[in-house]
Enzyme design. Structure first.
Site, PDB file in Angstrom:
ATOM      1  N   GLU A  60      35.389  26.335  42.172  1.00  0.00           N
ATOM      2  CA  GLU A  60      35.902  26.208  43.530  1.00  0.00           C
ATOM      3  C   GLU A  60      35.302  24.984  44.217  1.00  0.00           C
ATOM      4  OE1 GLU A  60      36.961  30.070  45.308  1.00  0.00           O
ATOM      5  OE2 GLU A  60      35.757  29.436  47.016  1.00  0.00           O
ATOM      6  N   GLU A 105      37.016  22.058  42.960  1.00  0.00           N
ATOM      7  CA  GLU A 105      38.379  22.033  43.520  1.00  0.00           C
ATOM      8  C   GLU A 105      38.358  21.491  44.949  1.00  0.00           C
ATOM      9  OE1 GLU A 105      40.401  25.830  43.551  1.00  0.00           O
ATOM     10  OE2 GLU A 105      42.146  25.008  44.601  1.00  0.00           O
ATOM     11  N   CYS A 112      38.328  34.805  46.623  1.00  0.00           N
ATOM     12  CA  CYS A 112      37.592  35.882  45.940  1.00  0.00           C
ATOM     13  C   CYS A 112      38.019  37.264  46.402  1.00  0.00           C
ATOM     14  CB  CYS A 112      36.095  35.798  46.202  1.00  0.00           C
ATOM     15  SG  CYS A 112      35.486  34.176  46.391  1.00  0.00           S
ATOM     16  N   SER A 144      42.518  28.493  47.291  1.00  0.00           N
ATOM     17  CA  SER A 144      41.930  27.992  46.055  1.00  0.00           C
ATOM     18  C   SER A 144      42.665  28.656  44.897  1.00  0.00           C
ATOM     19  CB  SER A 144      40.445  28.363  46.006  1.00  0.00           C
ATOM     20  OG  SER A 144      39.977  28.268  44.679  1.00  0.00           O
ATOM     21  N   LYS A 172      40.465  45.346  44.450  1.00  0.00           N
ATOM     22  CA  LYS A 172      40.230  44.825  43.090  1.00  0.00           C
ATOM     23  C   LYS A 172      41.065  45.590  42.070  1.00  0.00           C
ATOM     24  CE  LYS A 172      37.188  41.578  43.848  1.00  0.00           C
ATOM     25  NZ  LYS A 172      37.523  40.183  43.538  1.00  0.00           N
ATOM     26  N   GLU A 219      44.254  43.901  42.231  1.00  0.00           N
ATOM     27  CA  GLU A 219      44.107  42.562  41.649  1.00  0.00           C
ATOM     28  C   GLU A 219      44.162  42.630  40.124  1.00  0.00           C
ATOM     29  OE1 GLU A 219      41.176  38.900  42.610  1.00  0.00           O
ATOM     30  OE2 GLU A 219      40.166  40.602  41.691  1.00  0.00           O
ATOM     31  N   GLU A 239      50.161  38.320  36.764  1.00  0.00           N
ATOM     32  CA  GLU A 239      49.754  36.983  36.337  1.00  0.00           C
ATOM     33  C   GLU A 239      48.360  36.954  35.719  1.00  0.00           C
ATOM     34  OE1 GLU A 239      50.682  37.959  39.344  1.00  0.00           O
ATOM     35  OE2 GLU A 239      49.349  37.226  40.903  1.00  0.00           O
ATOM     36  N   CYS A 277      31.956  41.954  51.303  1.00  0.00           N
ATOM     37  CA  CYS A 277      32.119  42.991  50.273  1.00  0.00           C
ATOM     38  C   CYS A 277      31.160  44.168  50.446  1.00  0.00           C
ATOM     39  CB  CYS A 277      31.920  42.386  48.900  1.00  0.00           C
ATOM     40  SG  CYS A 277      32.991  40.966  48.647  1.00  0.00           S
TER      41      CYS A 277
END
Lengths: 570, 413, 136
Positions: free
Chosen positions: A282, A285, A302, A322, A361, A364, A369, A501
């Site tokens: 990141e 990036e 994240c 990102s 999560k 996710e 993908e 988190c």
């Protein structure tokens, strides 16, 4: 200041004070149920009713402001009688009687109703249970709704709307058909839910819980043909111990690793490792976007709750995200490539489990993908269940270390669990990579703390990096509005849950400001005590680039560690 | 003896036939003078709660704000009540006059008439009334060439009884779920869109019009000390000649209203009891029917005049079935916010249905039902909950022996 | 006066489509800057708003006390048998929806039935069925 009397105690309180607040000043806790300090007052459950001298009807303490000369009785005969009856009504009308389903209730170890029953001294239950017979809502990958346990207190509705700014729930219908539901009863999985799971923390009755994966995990742990690896997110280590009676914030990293091995995981990795990896990807990036005129500000990626939120509400901003996968997905991806290759493990036989403070999560991990990266996601709460079921006295286990190659981490990775932490970690690395000088002061204090939106400008060589940090989707929404109105930043960190988190939807109950703060402090403590505090200095990170990935952002990294997003709108 | 018609007379739906004398008169007075007249006439709210109208207006007049609202509550839905429909269908311009006079008195510049969605005929009539009134300069800027400006708009309800509760009505106009609000603040301080708001029932406003027309003195001479003027009474149920009757307070007893105006119980059956003011009031048994028709006399025997809906019941019905029917009404119509009202009324309906199945109650069950009823009354937020078990309790008060399960009265369960 | 109130907008949509379609709910939500769930919560509160298509004729029969003592339940039964649908259901040909409702405000003329906007009073079974037969 008006003078009032509460249960005979005289006191002076400011105008605008509610009876509930005033009572606390004379050490009286009036029982509440639909009331939550952080949310707007609803005044529906009526458990907090009190008697006011001269008034025929009882008044809800949460919604009634004091007035000069008020004489309040918080537990007169009338009040006690009414409170008990209301509680009996709640129990009978909502299929939450102990004989019915307390045993398998997600809230059975921390039941608010049980606490209230004790507080108001329930001594009888005269009413038949009127079962609504609604179907459970299993439409979501992240959260399950047991509608028959719902008592319509609207805490989830208000949490989702007021704190998270999303608003997937509503009270619908009226009369006996009144219920809490989603848009047109479509189910949580079929609406603009971010999967953050904050509603679970708001619910007093266990009507909401994560979509469980622990039975599947048990299944594979008992299958010798499978190589089952586990990773644990930074925030799990500072909260897991709460399930075993420890003070919030008690760190149990080593005990957790030991417990996971005893549960039968073949390897115990640390999501902190991939947090460091994320910083590398990141950070590069971001530098690339700044140097090459890419889309700015760049948003962190994240937090899967934040990703889903932006996909629904701000799809035009997707190019700002990102492309880095989250640490959870990165670890899964490298476990099934780098680690499997190096150890000759058949990828087909590898099961990657992650333990996360997060319900999003779970969604996710199911995203098409990148669905092969992680197979099962346990919340902190689920892991507590598993450890308990295995009979382990976790806190007395000898501390162990995570497995090599993907077990080492910097302090920068630990603070990923705190709001502002990803930003701080990224800046530590970006500074040194860009300036090639050592960063003197590692702590970015302006990025810490529980302010809803934090902004900072950081000098990196000749560049002034403008950063913004938001936690909780309500704050994220506000930050997005600032950006839409022209606020300029280079880098924006958003965590879907209040506090980051550590306050995730999968964390132990209760998760509130107090527990969140204690967990946060522990994360910063872990960071402060580590020698290794910068991601790019993590030797295992250096190794994975040398042995496997090449450079950050290069082809292999790109294939394995980056992803794309879906404009979903509403 | 018979009807005393004020409200009912001079019926017309043609604006050219209506004499706006009361409005014209009001506009020559100061707002405060109008309020004074209403106070002196002793008008009480005719929607059911009976709050003194003059006091409400006085408080509203004292409020200062950019916008002040006057709302005519035409969401009539209390079981047995159809008097406001009568007024809107037969004397709509009197209703309109009452609204404008009230707005003028309290200094309101905006208003709504909220008519229940099922009332298609009144809606149709009032749509035209508003159009005609704007055309004739009775609404809008400089009403009847005075310096008073007032805009009025019709809002249709959409099928929710609770929206007749004044704070629920405000939420409904604001486009929210029609749930009641916690009071205080009262609508007079913070009502529609947070502005000072007066909510008055159709009959109240029409009566206000009559007061201005006649003068407080003449109007106040009608009725009793505490119940002045006239009241519309809706007769329904087991009655030979149901309908809307206008009576002077204190002139007739309930028995006389039933026997003389309503021409007695239908099919010559025996009268059992009446409900004096809609399903939310306590019953009055046949033997207590010689009570004067006034707020105070009915209150004295433990009930309430309510909305003026007298429902007559003969002795051919099962009391248990009637209880189930009334309890279902409240169960269906609660807004679903307060737990005691939402869950309590559901549980009451369940217990009553259970009693129907087994042919009566045990004493324990009656105790339980009364206890739940008390809880709802004491802890619910608004009038709906606070009155929802009056009917049931009063059946127990008067006919307990008849609803006990024979041979099993003392059973534990 | 001010622009259309939210309730009026809902009425207009209900009148236009016979129900309030999903995309219109989303539009309303966006306009008012509230969630579509919340708009759904409002719509579902009111008996006269629908989020799914109903029958062409919505038949509402009052079963509150005054009508009840004038045998509204017999009327309900007769209409149910004739239409072959229960309370809350819509006939297969989408012609009728039946709702047993609380007080319609014609208590002196019960039993009472509304078909869409028209009110029919002092009914008996025969009269009611004749009226329904005329609904084409």
């Amino acid at each position: 200041m008006p003078k009032i009397k509460i249960d005979g105690e005289e006191l002076e309180v400011e105008l605008g004070t509610t009876i509930l607040e005033a009572a606390k000043e004379v050490q009286v806790n009036i029982p509440t149920l639909c009331y939550l300090e952080e949310l707007s007052v609803y005044g529906g459950c009526r458990l907090c009713v009190v008697e006011i001298e001269g008034e025929k009807n009882l008044k809800p303490a949460c919604a009634t402001e004091i007035a000069e000369g008020m004489e309040i009785k918080t537990h007169s005969e009338k009040v006690r009688r009414v409170r008990k009856n209301i509680f009996e009504l709640i129990i009978s009308s909502h299929n939450i009687g102990c004989e019915l389903n307390c045993l398998d209730c997600s809230w059975n170890i921390s039941c608010e109703l049980k606490e209230i029953a004790e507080l108001i001294e329930i001594d009888q239950s005269r009413l038949d249970s009127i079962n609504e017979r609604y179907d459970d809502d299993n439409s979501s990958h992240a959260v399950v709704r047991k509608m028959n346990k719902c008592i319509d207190c609207t805490r989830c509705v208000r949490k989702c709307e007021e704190i998270q700014g999303v608003g997937i729930f509503t009270k619908a219908n009226r009369g006996p058909e009144t219920l809490i539901t989603t848009f047109k009863n479509k189910g949580m999985g079929n609406v603009e839910c971010a999967n953050c799971g904050q509603c679970i923390h708001a619910c007093p009755t266990g009507a909401l819980h994560e979509s469980y994966h622990y039975n599947s995990v048990w299944h594979f742990l008992n299958d010798d043909s499978k190589f089952v690896v586990v990773q644990t997110a930074p925030s799990v280590r500072v909260a897991l111990s709460e399930g075993f009676g420890e003070e919030p914030g008690t760190v149990a990293t080593g005990q957790m690793v030991a417990a996971l091995r005893r549960l039968g995981f073949d390897r115990v990795f640390d999501t902190n490792f991939s947090a460091d990896l994320t910083i590398m990807e990141e950070g590069y990036e971001l530098i690339g976007r700044i140097k090459e005129g890419g889309k700015l500000p760049m948003f962190t990626s994240c937090s899967p709750g934040w990703i889903k939120f932006i996909e629904h509400f701000y799809p035009e901003y997707l190019p700002h995200l990102s492309t880095c996968k989250s640490p959870q997905q990165m670890l899964g991806a490298v476990a099934k490539s780098y680690y499997a290759e190096q150890h000759g493990i058949n990828v087909e036989d590898m099961i990657v489990v992650s333990v996360m403070p997060c319900t999003a999560k779970k969604f996710e991990a199911s995203r098409l993908e990148m669905e092969d990266d992680v197979d099962f996601v346990l919340t902190t709460r689920e892991l507590i269940r598993m450890i308990k079921e295995s009979g382990l006295d976790m806190m007395n286990l000898a501390e162990e270390k995570a497995d090599k190659m993907m077990g080492a981490s910097s302090g920068a990775a630990d603070i990923f669990g705190a709001t502002g932490g990803v930003m701080e970690a990224a800046l530590r690395t970006a500074y040194e990579v860009i300036t090639e000088e050592e960063l003197g002061k590692l702590d970015f204090k302006t990025l810490r703390g529980l302010a809803g939106i934090k902004e900072a400008e950081v000098e990196i060589g000749e560049l002034t990096v403008k950063a913004a940090v938001a936690h909780g989707l309500g704050n994220a929404k506000e930050l997005m509005e600032r950006i839409e109105a022209g606020a300029e930043y280079h880098f924006v960190e958003v965590m879907a849950c209040p506090g980051g988190c550590v306050g995730g939807g999968g964390q132990p109950v209760p998760t509130n400001q107090e527990t969140v703060e204690k967990r946060l402090n522990s994360l910063y403590q872990i960071d402060a005590e580590k020698k290794l505090r910068k991601s790019h200095e993590n030797p295992e990170i250096k190794a994975i680039y040398e042995e496997f990935l090449g450079e950050p952002g290069a082809k292999k990294s790109h294939d394995l560690l980056h992803t794309h997003y879906i404009p979903r709108s509403i | 003896m018979g009807e005393r018609q004020l409200l009912k007379k001079e019926a017309t739906t043609d604006i050219t036939e209506h004499n706006f004398s009361a409005l014209e008169k009001a506009l020559t007075m100061e707002g405060a003078e109008v309020v004074k007249e209403i106070k002196e006439a002793g008008l009480k709210g005719r929607g059911g709660a009976g709050f003194p109208t003059g006091l409400k207006w006085e408080l509203a007049l004292a409020e200062e704000a950019d916008d002040k609202y006057l709302i005519c509550n035409a969401d009539e839905a209390e079981t047995g009540t159809f008097k406001d429909r009568y007024l809107m269908e037969n004397v709509p311009f009197k209703v309109l006059e009452g609204i404008i006079i009230a707005a003028y008195a309290v200094g309101a510049n905006k208003g709504y008439i909220y008519i229940r969605g099922e009332y298609s005929k009144p809606i149709k009539i009032f749509t035209k009334v508003l159009k005609d009134a704007y055309d004739e300069g009775l609404l809008g800027a400089s009403i009847l060439d005075s310096d008073f400006n007032f805009d009025l708009r019709l809002i249709k309800g959409a099928g929710a009884y609770i929206c007749g509760e004044e704070t629920a009505l405000l939420n409904s106009i604001e486009g929210k779920r029609g749930k009641s609000r916690t009071k205080p603040p009262y609508p007079i301080q913070s009502g529609l869109f947070g502005q000072p708001t007066v909510v008055n029932n159709v009959e109240t406003l029409t009566s206000a019009r009559e007061i201005i027309d006649l003068g407080a003195e003449e109007y106040g001479a009608l009725g009793t000390e505490e119940s002045k003027g006239t009241k519309l009474v809706c007769l329904s149920g087991d009655i030979s000649k149901p309908g809307v009757y206008e009576v002077e307070f204190g002139e007739l007893t309930i028995r006389e209203i039933i026997e003389e105006l309503g021409q007695g119980v239908k099919n010559d059956e025996q009268l059992k009891f009446i409900i004096p003011g809609g399903a939310s009031t306590s019953i009055i048994p046949a033997e207590k029917m010689d009570v004067d028709y006034s707020y105070e006399a009915i209150a004295e025997i433990g009930s309430s005049l309510g909305s003026g809906a007298i429902i007559v019941l003969d002795d051919t019905h099962s009391l248990l079935d009637l209880m189930v029917n009334v309890s279902r009404f409240f169960m269906d119509e609660t807004c679903g916010t307060c737990f005691p009202c939402k869950d309590g009324n559901k549980q009451l309906n369940y217990l009553l249905k259970k009693a129907v199945q087994k042919g009566g109650f045990t004493k324990k069950e009656i105790e339980l039902i009364r206890s739940i009823g008390e809880t709802i009354i004491l802890s619910a937020r608004c009038g709906l909950g606070q009155t929802s078990s009056n009917f049931i309790n009063s059946i127990f008060d008067n006919y307990q022996a008849e609803v006990l399960q024979r041979g099993n009265e003392d059973a534990e369960n | 006066m001010e622009e259309l109130s939210f309730l009026e907008k809902l009425h207009n949509l209900q009148d236009t489509y016979g129900y309030i379609p999903e995309r219109e709910i989303s539009n309303l939500a966006e306009e008012a800057d509230i969630s579509r769930a919340k708009v759904f919560g409002v719509i579902s509160f009111y008996s006269m708003f629908y989020t799914e298509p109903t029958g062409k004729y919505i038949v509402r029969i009052c079963d509150s006390l005054s009508c009840y003592v004038n045998d509204s339940e017999d009327l309900v039964k007769a209409v149910q048998d004739y239409l072959e649908i229960e309370d809350g259901e819509t006939s297969k040909d989408k012609k009728f929806s039946l709702e047993v409702v609380e007080c319609l405000g014609h208590c002196g003329e019960g039993p009472v039935m509304m078909i869409n906007n028209k009110t029919f009073t002092q009914l008996n079974e025969k009269k009611a069925l004749n009226i329904l037969k005329e609904c084409k």
